[in-house]
Design a protein around this motif. Sequence first.
Motif, PDB file in Angstrom:
ATOM      1  N   ARG A   1     -84.365  27.040 -38.342  1.00  0.00           N
ATOM      2  CA  ARG A   1     -84.164  26.291 -37.562  1.00  0.00           C
ATOM      3  C   ARG A   1     -83.843  25.560 -36.049  1.00  0.00           C
ATOM      4  O   ARG A   1     -82.968  26.843 -35.201  1.00  0.00           O
ATOM      5  N   THR A   2     -84.567  24.845 -35.132  1.00  0.00           N
ATOM      6  CA  THR A   2     -84.485  25.076 -33.837  1.00  0.00           C
ATOM      7  C   THR A   2     -83.589  24.101 -33.406  1.00  0.00           C
ATOM      8  O   THR A   2     -83.526  22.908 -34.438  1.00  0.00           O
ATOM      9  N   GLY A   3     -83.680  23.858 -32.293  1.00  0.00           N
ATOM     10  CA  GLY A   3     -82.481  22.720 -31.555  1.00  0.00           C
ATOM     11  C   GLY A   3     -81.215  23.596 -31.171  1.00  0.00           C
ATOM     12  O   GLY A   3     -81.125  24.202 -31.349  1.00  0.00           O
ATOM     13  N   ASP A   4     -80.763  22.130 -30.529  1.00  0.00           N
ATOM     14  CA  ASP A   4     -79.407  22.470 -30.291  1.00  0.00           C
ATOM     15  C   ASP A   4     -78.368  22.863 -30.878  1.00  0.00           C
ATOM     16  O   ASP A   4     -77.772  23.979 -30.979  1.00  0.00           O
ATOM     17  N   ASP A   5     -78.499  22.314 -32.357  1.00  0.00           N
ATOM     18  CA  ASP A   5     -77.666  22.948 -33.815  1.00  0.00           C
ATOM     19  C   ASP A   5     -77.780  24.124 -33.829  1.00  0.00           C
ATOM     20  O   ASP A   5     -76.493  24.357 -34.565  1.00  0.00           O
ATOM     21  N   HIS A   6     -78.435  24.390 -33.663  1.00  0.00           N
ATOM     22  CA  HIS A   6     -79.163  25.463 -34.144  1.00  0.00           C
ATOM     23  C   HIS A   6     -79.316  26.304 -33.901  1.00  0.00           C
ATOM     24  O   HIS A   6     -78.897  27.154 -32.659  1.00  0.00           O
ATOM     25  N   TYR A   7     -81.069  26.811 -33.596  1.00  0.00           N
ATOM     26  CA  TYR A   7     -81.390  28.350 -33.105  1.00  0.00           C
ATOM     27  C   TYR A   7     -82.623  27.650 -31.313  1.00  0.00           C
ATOM     28  O   TYR A   7     -83.070  27.068 -31.900  1.00  0.00           O
ATOM     29  N   PRO A   8     -82.350  28.292 -30.163  1.00  0.00           N
ATOM     30  CA  PRO A   8     -80.874  28.759 -29.797  1.00  0.00           C
ATOM     31  C   PRO A   8     -79.647  28.541 -29.846  1.00  0.00           C
ATOM     32  O   PRO A   8     -78.673  28.549 -29.780  1.00  0.00           O
ATOM     33  N   GLY A   9     -79.095  26.941 -29.709  1.00  0.00           N
ATOM     34  CA  GLY A   9     -78.135  26.410 -29.674  1.00  0.00           C
ATOM     35  C   GLY A   9     -78.548  25.548 -28.187  1.00  0.00           C
ATOM     36  O   GLY A   9     -79.410  25.653 -26.956  1.00  0.00           O
ATOM     37  N   ASP A  10     -77.518  24.846 -27.287  1.00  0.00           N
ATOM     38  CA  ASP A  10     -77.270  24.059 -25.865  1.00  0.00           C
ATOM     39  C   ASP A  10     -77.304  25.135 -25.371  1.00  0.00           C
ATOM     40  O   ASP A  10     -76.426  26.064 -25.544  1.00  0.00           O
ATOM     41  N   SER A  11     -76.649  25.234 -23.433  1.00  0.00           N
ATOM     42  CA  SER A  11     -76.269  25.463 -23.142  1.00  0.00           C
ATOM     43  C   SER A  11     -76.109  24.624 -21.997  1.00  0.00           C
ATOM     44  O   SER A  11     -76.372  22.973 -21.771  1.00  0.00           O
ATOM     45  N   VAL A  12     -75.582  25.256 -20.478  1.00  0.00           N
ATOM     46  CA  VAL A  12     -75.362  24.621 -19.571  1.00  0.00           C
ATOM     47  C   VAL A  12     -75.549  25.048 -17.768  1.00  0.00           C
ATOM     48  O   VAL A  12     -75.594  26.150 -17.910  1.00  0.00           O
ATOM     49  N   LEU A  13     -75.573  24.743 -16.582  1.00  0.00           N
ATOM     50  CA  LEU A  13     -75.939  24.814 -16.294  1.00  0.00           C
ATOM     51  C   LEU A  13     -74.796  26.526 -15.429  1.00  0.00           C
ATOM     52  O   LEU A  13     -73.656  26.048 -15.312  1.00  0.00           O
ATOM     53  N   SER A  14     -74.560  27.504 -14.796  1.00  0.00           N
ATOM     54  CA  SER A  14     -73.594  28.225 -14.128  1.00  0.00           C
ATOM     55  C   SER A  14     -74.352  28.929 -12.869  1.00  0.00           C
ATOM     56  O   SER A  14     -75.012  28.814 -12.205  1.00  0.00           O
ATOM     57  N   SER A  15     -72.674  28.775 -12.062  1.00  0.00           N
ATOM     58  CA  SER A  15     -73.338  29.425 -10.922  1.00  0.00           C
ATOM     59  C   SER A  15     -73.055  30.546 -10.192  1.00  0.00           C
ATOM     60  O   SER A  15     -73.670  31.329  -9.220  1.00  0.00           O
TER      61      SER A  15
END
Length: 326
Positions: A190-204
Amino acid sequence: MQITDVRDKGEPVVFLHGNVSSSAFWHTTLTRLPDRYRPVAPDLRGFGGTDPLPIDATRGLRDHVDDVAALLRALGIERAHLVGWSMGGGVAMQYLRDHPAAVRSMTLINPVSPYGYGGTHGVEGTLNSPDGAGSGGGTANREFVARIAEGDRSEDSAVSPRSVLANCYGKAPWRPEHEVAYVEAMLTTRTGDDHYPGDSVLSSAWPGVAPGKRGVLNSMSPVHFRVDDVHLVEPKPPVLWFRGEDDVIVSDTSMFDLAHLGAIGAVPDWDGTPAQPMVAQTRHVLNRYAEEGGSVREVAVPGAGHAVHLERPDEFIAELLDVMTV
């Protein structure tokens, strides 16, 4: 949870598959298991025939652990041998950490590091950045994710599921007898933010992405998953660590670790962040387990890759049977 449970008697053996796969990757092993054992091979949450439950990555791999524990309760199984491949190895380690008395033995096949996947350095799993930059959902290849979602069965790209199976799951070029079934299993992801790969955030911090709180890759991020204290469990079941020496997924120079890819020029603007020594980290944690009284056997197989249990099925089953009779 969909399971393969072909016998209702015998010593239970629970087989936990890896990321972007399903219980189909255990077929070869199950056919070689003697009748005295009862194999149980579930599809983990987000894979195979499972219900579309989301993955709360802030719990590490405990969503999977809780699912397995609920399954075993439903089957009336109080103690079982655990066999975990890749991500499933992490599930097995977390299960042992949470339910030590319920584990007869633990077999790890090219497992995710006890410090998670990506974003750490050194054998003690020191974070490269407090936010876990370089791990989690933002590190996945977006074209690979899209091809899974589209049900791509072709070989017209290096990142098609079939090509990744051939060149990354086994030692390349790996063309297994059950290739079609394995590709189909990969496509159940299953793909998407709840499964693969998941969500992400920006980083410095380099490479500019950090793990979010949802989905499978974030559940293996070092900010959410860490079982380096497994040496504290009592009782300590015997452990087999079975790995392919030519694994390119779980390795000290992993082709899926952005830090290593940066070092070889495959990811731009690398700032010198060291690669994660995944194998050395696992050895460090298991050595401590042994120092605290646990039995650990490491078997490194030359010329084999990530799916070493399928590349060397007879050698694997012999080692598995040995640890289950300790």
